[in-house]
Design a protein around this motif. Sequence first.
Motif, short mmCIF file in Angstrom:
data_model
loop_
_atom_site.label_atom_id
_atom_site.label_comp_id
_atom_site.label_asym_id
_atom_site.label_seq_id
_atom_site.Cartn_x
_atom_site.Cartn_y
_atom_site.Cartn_z
N ALA A 51 54.10 41.07 11.99
CA ALA A 51 55.04 40.57 13.01
C ALA A 51 54.85 41.33 14.32
O ALA A 51 54.88 40.74 15.41
N GLY A 52 54.65 42.64 14.22
CA GLY A 52 54.41 43.44 15.42
C GLY A 52 53.10 43.09 16.09
O GLY A 52 53.03 43.00 17.32
N VAL A 53 52.06 42.89 15.30
CA VAL A 53 50.76 42.50 15.87
C VAL A 53 50.88 41.15 16.57
O VAL A 53 50.37 40.96 17.68
N ALA A 54 51.57 40.20 15.93
CA ALA A 54 51.73 38.88 16.54
C ALA A 54 52.56 38.95 17.82
O ALA A 54 52.22 38.33 18.84
N ALA A 55 53.66 39.72 17.78
CA ALA A 55 54.52 39.81 18.96
C ALA A 55 53.80 40.48 20.13
O ALA A 55 53.89 40.03 21.28
N TRP A 56 53.07 41.57 19.84
CA TRP A 56 52.34 42.25 20.92
C TRP A 56 51.22 41.36 21.46
O TRP A 56 50.97 41.33 22.68
N SER A 57 50.55 40.62 20.58
CA SER A 57 49.49 39.71 21.02
C SER A 57 50.06 38.63 21.94
O SER A 57 49.48 38.32 22.99
N LEU A 58 51.18 38.06 21.56
CA LEU A 58 51.81 37.03 22.40
C LEU A 58 52.27 37.61 23.73
O LEU A 58 52.17 36.95 24.77
N LEU A 59 52.75 38.84 23.70
CA LEU A 59 53.18 39.49 24.95
C LEU A 59 51.99 39.68 25.88
O LEU A 59 52.11 39.51 27.10
N MET A 60 50.83 40.05 25.32
CA MET A 60 49.64 40.23 26.14
C MET A 60 49.08 38.89 26.63
O MET A 60 48.48 38.82 27.71
N TYR A 67 44.24 50.85 48.21
CA TYR A 67 45.08 49.72 47.84
C TYR A 67 44.24 48.62 47.18
O TYR A 67 44.64 48.02 46.18
N THR A 68 43.07 48.36 47.74
CA THR A 68 42.19 47.32 47.19
C THR A 68 41.74 47.68 45.77
O THR A 68 41.73 46.83 44.87
N VAL A 69 41.37 48.95 45.57
CA VAL A 69 40.93 49.39 44.25
C VAL A 69 42.06 49.26 43.23
O VAL A 69 41.86 48.81 42.09
N VAL A 70 43.27 49.65 43.64
CA VAL A 70 44.41 49.58 42.72
C VAL A 70 44.69 48.14 42.33
O VAL A 70 44.90 47.82 41.15
N ILE A 71 44.70 47.24 43.31
CA ILE A 71 45.00 45.84 43.03
C ILE A 71 43.92 45.21 42.14
O ILE A 71 44.22 44.50 41.17
N TRP A 72 42.65 45.49 42.46
CA TRP A 72 41.57 44.95 41.64
C TRP A 72 41.60 45.55 40.23
O TRP A 72 41.38 44.84 39.24
N GLY A 73 41.86 46.85 40.15
CA GLY A 73 41.96 47.47 38.83
C GLY A 73 43.09 46.89 38.01
O GLY A 73 42.94 46.63 36.81
N TYR A 74 44.22 46.67 38.66
CA TYR A 74 45.36 46.07 37.98
C TYR A 74 45.00 44.68 37.45
O TYR A 74 45.31 44.33 36.31
N GLY A 75 44.32 43.89 38.28
CA GLY A 75 43.95 42.55 37.86
C GLY A 75 42.96 42.54 36.71
O GLY A 75 43.09 41.76 35.76
N ILE A 76 41.97 43.43 36.77
CA ILE A 76 40.95 43.48 35.71
C ILE A 76 41.56 43.93 34.39
O ILE A 76 41.32 43.33 33.33
N ILE A 77 42.37 44.98 34.44
CA ILE A 77 42.99 45.49 33.21
C ILE A 77 43.94 44.45 32.62
O ILE A 77 44.00 44.26 31.40
N SER A 78 44.69 43.77 33.48
CA SER A 78 45.59 42.72 32.99
C SER A 78 44.82 41.59 32.33
O SER A 78 45.27 41.00 31.34
N THR A 79 43.64 41.30 32.87
CA THR A 79 42.84 40.21 32.33
C THR A 79 42.32 40.52 30.93
O THR A 79 42.31 39.65 30.05
N ILE A 80 41.91 41.76 30.71
CA ILE A 80 41.32 42.12 29.42
C ILE A 80 42.36 42.66 28.43
O ILE A 80 42.01 42.98 27.29
N SER A 81 43.62 42.76 28.84
CA SER A 81 44.63 43.39 27.98
C SER A 81 44.81 42.72 26.62
O SER A 81 45.12 43.41 25.64
N PRO A 82 44.62 41.39 26.47
CA PRO A 82 44.78 40.81 25.12
C PRO A 82 43.64 41.15 24.17
O PRO A 82 43.82 41.06 22.95
#
Length: 256
Positions: A232-241, A193-208
């Motif tokens: 437009a797609g690049v801008a929309a995806w960037s803003l989403l990230m 559980y700890t690895v999953v949560i930390w992995g989720y946080g790290i990946i979310s942080t670097i996603s943009p």
Amino acid sequence: MNPDQPNADDIAATTDDSGMPPFTLRMLLVWVAICAVLIEFWRQGNSRSEDLAWDSLVGIKLVIWSAGLSGLGLRIWWWKQGRNIPWQPGHWLLCLVGCVGLSPILSKLVLEIFWRIDPYPNPVGLLIQQSFPYVFLLAAVLAIWGVIFFAPMRHVWTLALFPEAITRSLSLVLELYFAIFQPLLIPSGSTTYTVVIWGYGIISTISPLPILILALWDGVMNEQPRDWMHWAGVAAWSLLMLYPYLAAVVLLLGIQ
């Protein structure tokens, strides 16, 4: 004149069918109309909030989703018209933004309908109602993975999709785990559980980072001209990230 020889109008029509149409006022009005409908739908389904910052964040997300829905609708419309418009990486990103936005929109719509029909369902009805958001979330996850593995674009562009695909897959797994086993049975102290949560946080942080780097690299190095829908797609995806960062800033400002 040879009747079998195509005239100038036929040649122009063929050229137009294979090229990206210019961005028009009608397209802008479609986007604005979708924005207005989504904002009003969200406003009607939520209690009035006096937090202007959070309302602005919700508005930004709805604008991003509406851009994706507009792009998705245009691509479907052109496909139904038989127009062979080449796909560029940003087209896939814009359509995926629309698919990602459809998941919470349809979930909210279905729950609103169920609430009006049967506000106090029996256990079976409640289970059915609660299952729809997972179905829509699964569809969005499958759409992202489908583009990663099957879309005819350069593999380097899939790097922009991997973080979101992984985090949404983990989110779906965790939500299903929470729903099935209930919070009291969640092994919050376990290593997995700890690895999953930390992995989720790290990946979310670097996603943009991947999409921002790719956009700069493509703009400088790529010799192929990119059309307005690609950017437009690049801008929309960037803003989403980048949206979680905006939410974090608003949260920190609210705490202070």
